[in-house]
Design a protein around this motif. Structure first.
Motif, PDB file in Angstrom:
ATOM      1  N   GLU A  90      -0.144   2.527  -7.088  1.00  0.00           N
ATOM      2  CA  GLU A  90      -0.040   0.663  -7.636  1.00  0.00           C
ATOM      3  C   GLU A  90       0.574   0.594  -8.441  1.00  0.00           C
ATOM      4  OE1 GLU A  90      -4.898   0.671  -5.951  1.00  0.00           O
ATOM      5  OE2 GLU A  90      -4.468  -0.105  -8.245  1.00  0.00           O
ATOM      6  N   ASN A  91       0.581   1.141  -9.414  1.00  0.00           N
ATOM      7  CA  ASN A  91       1.113   0.722 -11.035  1.00  0.00           C
ATOM      8  C   ASN A  91       2.809   0.498 -10.642  1.00  0.00           C
ATOM      9  OD1 ASN A  91      -1.438   0.502 -11.743  1.00  0.00           O
ATOM     10  ND2 ASN A  91      -1.611   2.177 -12.659  1.00  0.00           N
ATOM     11  N   GLY A  92       3.338   0.893  -9.968  1.00  0.00           N
ATOM     12  CA  GLY A  92       4.803   1.413  -9.863  1.00  0.00           C
ATOM     13  C   GLY A  92       5.814   2.200 -10.487  1.00  0.00           C
ATOM     14  N   LYS A  93       4.990   3.123 -10.565  1.00  0.00           N
ATOM     15  CA  LYS A  93       5.390   4.225 -11.492  1.00  0.00           C
ATOM     16  C   LYS A  93       5.805   5.423 -10.684  1.00  0.00           C
ATOM     17  CE  LYS A  93       2.680   3.315 -15.639  1.00  0.00           C
ATOM     18  NZ  LYS A  93       2.876   3.137 -16.836  1.00  0.00           N
ATOM     19  N   ARG A  94       5.779   4.885  -9.779  1.00  0.00           N
ATOM     20  CA  ARG A  94       6.566   5.808  -8.265  1.00  0.00           C
ATOM     21  C   ARG A  94       6.494   5.363  -7.262  1.00  0.00           C
ATOM     22  NH1 ARG A  94       3.299  12.108  -7.417  1.00  0.00           N
ATOM     23  NH2 ARG A  94       5.015  12.646  -6.584  1.00  0.00           N
ATOM     24  N   MET A  95       7.650   5.303  -6.368  1.00  0.00           N
ATOM     25  CA  MET A  95       8.350   4.332  -5.166  1.00  0.00           C
ATOM     26  C   MET A  95       6.730   5.673  -4.069  1.00  0.00           C
ATOM     27  SD  MET A  95      11.703   4.253  -5.557  1.00  0.00           S
ATOM     28  CE  MET A  95      12.093   3.220  -3.697  1.00  0.00           C
ATOM     29  N   ILE A  96       6.509   4.292  -3.572  1.00  0.00           N
ATOM     30  CA  ILE A  96       6.166   5.019  -2.366  1.00  0.00           C
ATOM     31  C   ILE A  96       6.046   5.341  -0.363  1.00  0.00           C
ATOM     32  CG2 ILE A  96       5.651   2.804  -2.186  1.00  0.00           C
ATOM     33  CD1 ILE A  96       2.223   3.146  -0.633  1.00  0.00           C
ATOM     34  N   PRO A  97       6.488   6.585  -0.084  1.00  0.00           N
ATOM     35  CA  PRO A  97       6.652   6.869   0.811  1.00  0.00           C
ATOM     36  C   PRO A  97       6.201   6.375   2.556  1.00  0.00           C
ATOM     37  CG  PRO A  97       5.907   8.850   0.165  1.00  0.00           C
ATOM     38  CD  PRO A  97       5.553   7.752  -0.926  1.00  0.00           C
ATOM     39  N   ARG A  98       7.196   5.743   2.897  1.00  0.00           N
ATOM     40  CA  ARG A  98       6.628   4.267   4.024  1.00  0.00           C
ATOM     41  C   ARG A  98       5.680   4.677   4.516  1.00  0.00           C
ATOM     42  NH1 ARG A  98       8.520  -0.057   7.113  1.00  0.00           N
ATOM     43  NH2 ARG A  98      10.326  -0.197   6.104  1.00  0.00           N
ATOM     44  N   ASP A  99       5.364   6.437   5.121  1.00  0.00           N
ATOM     45  CA  ASP A  99       4.132   6.752   6.075  1.00  0.00           C
ATOM     46  C   ASP A  99       2.787   6.746   5.254  1.00  0.00           C
ATOM     47  OD1 ASP A  99       5.346   8.617   3.869  1.00  0.00           O
ATOM     48  OD2 ASP A  99       3.500   9.944   5.419  1.00  0.00           O
ATOM     49  N   ILE A 100       3.125   6.301   3.920  1.00  0.00           N
ATOM     50  CA  ILE A 100       1.556   6.405   2.863  1.00  0.00           C
ATOM     51  C   ILE A 100       1.131   4.572   3.326  1.00  0.00           C
ATOM     52  CG2 ILE A 100       1.117   6.233   0.791  1.00  0.00           C
ATOM     53  CD1 ILE A 100       0.912   9.375   1.903  1.00  0.00           C
ATOM     54  N   ALA A 101       2.334   3.863   2.865  1.00  0.00           N
ATOM     55  CA  ALA A 101       2.337   2.671   2.594  1.00  0.00           C
ATOM     56  C   ALA A 101       1.918   1.801   4.000  1.00  0.00           C
ATOM     57  CB  ALA A 101       3.653   1.773   2.630  1.00  0.00           C
ATOM     58  N   GLU A 102       2.060   2.401   6.006  1.00  0.00           N
ATOM     59  CA  GLU A 102       1.379   2.220   6.454  1.00  0.00           C
ATOM     60  C   GLU A 102       0.232   2.451   6.299  1.00  0.00           C
ATOM     61  OE1 GLU A 102       4.430   3.650   9.430  1.00  0.00           O
ATOM     62  OE2 GLU A 102       5.946   2.077   8.808  1.00  0.00           O
ATOM     63  N   LYS A 103       0.258   3.750   6.056  1.00  0.00           N
ATOM     64  CA  LYS A 103      -1.323   3.690   5.882  1.00  0.00           C
ATOM     65  C   LYS A 103      -2.471   3.080   5.134  1.00  0.00           C
ATOM     66  CE  LYS A 103      -0.775   8.987   7.156  1.00  0.00           C
ATOM     67  NZ  LYS A 103      -0.607  10.333   6.785  1.00  0.00           N
ATOM     68  N   VAL A 104      -1.915   2.952   3.895  1.00  0.00           N
ATOM     69  CA  VAL A 104      -2.840   1.844   2.445  1.00  0.00           C
ATOM     70  C   VAL A 104      -2.871   0.496   3.311  1.00  0.00           C
ATOM     71  CG1 VAL A 104      -2.148   0.193   0.430  1.00  0.00           C
ATOM     72  CG2 VAL A 104      -1.368   2.861   0.778  1.00  0.00           C
ATOM     73  N   ALA A 105      -2.056   0.069   4.224  1.00  0.00           N
ATOM     74  CA  ALA A 105      -1.955  -1.088   4.860  1.00  0.00           C
ATOM     75  C   ALA A 105      -3.279  -1.077   5.923  1.00  0.00           C
ATOM     76  CB  ALA A 105      -0.440  -1.871   5.412  1.00  0.00           C
ATOM     77  N   LYS A 106      -2.889  -0.042   6.965  1.00  0.00           N
ATOM     78  CA  LYS A 106      -3.904  -0.432   7.776  1.00  0.00           C
ATOM     79  C   LYS A 106      -5.261   0.597   6.870  1.00  0.00           C
ATOM     80  CE  LYS A 106      -5.523   2.614  12.149  1.00  0.00           C
ATOM     81  NZ  LYS A 106      -4.629   3.537  13.077  1.00  0.00           N
ATOM     82  N   ILE A 107      -5.706   0.710   5.820  1.00  0.00           N
ATOM     83  CA  ILE A 107      -7.165   0.840   5.526  1.00  0.00           C
ATOM     84  C   ILE A 107      -7.567  -0.367   4.801  1.00  0.00           C
ATOM     85  CG2 ILE A 107      -8.339   1.891   3.415  1.00  0.00           C
ATOM     86  CD1 ILE A 107      -6.625   4.040   4.298  1.00  0.00           C
ATOM     87  N   LEU A 108      -6.398  -1.315   4.597  1.00  0.00           N
ATOM     88  CA  LEU A 108      -6.477  -2.424   3.973  1.00  0.00           C
ATOM     89  C   LEU A 108      -6.551  -3.736   4.648  1.00  0.00           C
ATOM     90  CD1 LEU A 108      -4.756  -2.272   0.579  1.00  0.00           C
ATOM     91  CD2 LEU A 108      -7.237  -1.925   0.499  1.00  0.00           C
ATOM     92  N   CYS A 109      -6.325  -4.004   5.593  1.00  0.00           N
ATOM     93  CA  CYS A 109      -6.398  -4.622   7.146  1.00  0.00           C
ATOM     94  C   CYS A 109      -5.209  -5.386   6.536  1.00  0.00           C
ATOM     95  CB  CYS A 109      -7.758  -5.068   7.727  1.00  0.00           C
ATOM     96  SG  CYS A 109      -9.122  -4.161   7.563  1.00  0.00           S
ATOM     97  N   CYS A 110      -4.201  -4.964   6.162  1.00  0.00           N
ATOM     98  CA  CYS A 110      -3.318  -6.553   6.236  1.00  0.00           C
ATOM     99  C   CYS A 110      -1.449  -6.039   6.878  1.00  0.00           C
ATOM    100  CB  CYS A 110      -3.430  -7.385   4.490  1.00  0.00           C
ATOM    101  SG  CYS A 110      -2.846  -5.680   3.701  1.00  0.00           S
ATOM    102  N   PRO A 111      -0.695  -6.589   6.863  1.00  0.00           N
ATOM    103  CA  PRO A 111       0.555  -6.111   7.216  1.00  0.00           C
ATOM    104  C   PRO A 111       0.886  -5.395   5.975  1.00  0.00           C
ATOM    105  CG  PRO A 111       0.393  -8.038   7.909  1.00  0.00           C
ATOM    106  CD  PRO A 111      -0.598  -7.992   6.979  1.00  0.00           C
ATOM    107  N   VAL A 112       2.253  -4.658   6.417  1.00  0.00           N
ATOM    108  CA  VAL A 112       2.593  -3.523   4.690  1.00  0.00           C
ATOM    109  C   VAL A 112       3.358  -5.253   3.941  1.00  0.00           C
ATOM    110  CG1 VAL A 112       4.859  -2.280   4.367  1.00  0.00           C
ATOM    111  CG2 VAL A 112       2.903  -1.486   6.512  1.00  0.00           C
ATOM    112  N   GLU A 113       3.693  -5.943   4.794  1.00  0.00           N
ATOM    113  CA  GLU A 113       4.943  -6.717   4.393  1.00  0.00           C
ATOM    114  C   GLU A 113       4.401  -7.354   3.064  1.00  0.00           C
ATOM    115  OE1 GLU A 113       5.085  -6.212   7.645  1.00  0.00           O
ATOM    116  OE2 GLU A 113       6.751  -5.469   7.643  1.00  0.00           O
ATOM    117  N   GLU A 114       2.473  -7.526   3.216  1.00  0.00           N
ATOM    118  CA  GLU A 114       2.273  -8.137   2.732  1.00  0.00           C
ATOM    119  C   GLU A 114       1.839  -7.649   0.991  1.00  0.00           C
ATOM    120  OE1 GLU A 114       1.095 -11.426   2.588  1.00  0.00           O
ATOM    121  OE2 GLU A 114       2.047 -11.879   4.792  1.00  0.00           O
ATOM    122  N   ILE A 115       1.941  -6.702   1.285  1.00  0.00           N
ATOM    123  CA  ILE A 115       1.534  -5.736  -0.024  1.00  0.00           C
ATOM    124  C   ILE A 115       3.016  -4.987  -0.504  1.00  0.00           C
ATOM    125  CG2 ILE A 115      -0.898  -5.870   0.027  1.00  0.00           C
ATOM    126  CD1 ILE A 115      -0.691  -3.169   1.457  1.00  0.00           C
TER     127      ILE A 115
END
Length: 79
Positions: A33-58
């Motif tokens: 969240e703080n940009g100190k570590r790069m996020i794997p795509r699969d985790i990013a997709e899970k985050v977007a799903k939890i937050l109900c928004c497209p990956v590209e939005e966050i």
């Protein structure tokens, strides 16, 4: 583009709760969240799903640790 922390807090989700839902350490999630570590795509997709928004939005594509196109390209030599 929306900030990940703003979207998460607007939904009433804590960093600890998000980390638990992703089955990762809270410190790891905080670093994503703080940009100190790069996020794997699969985790990013899970985050977007939890937050109900497209990956590209966050997330910007350059923030992912694995780029789908990079695997298809040959390694380039650095001089």
């Amino acid at each position: 583009m929306m900030r990940l922390d703003a979207v998460r807090t607007a939904m009433g989700i804590t960093q600890e709760n998000m980390a638990n839902r992703l089955n990762i350490a809270t410190t790891t999630y905080c670093q994503y969240e703080n940009g100190k570590r790069m996020i794997p795509r699969d985790i990013a997709e899970k985050v977007a799903k939890i937050l109900c928004c497209p990956v590209e939005e966050i997330f910007l594509p350059v923030k992912f640790t694995v780029c789908e196109d990079a695997q298809d390209e040959p390694e380039k030599e650095v001089s």
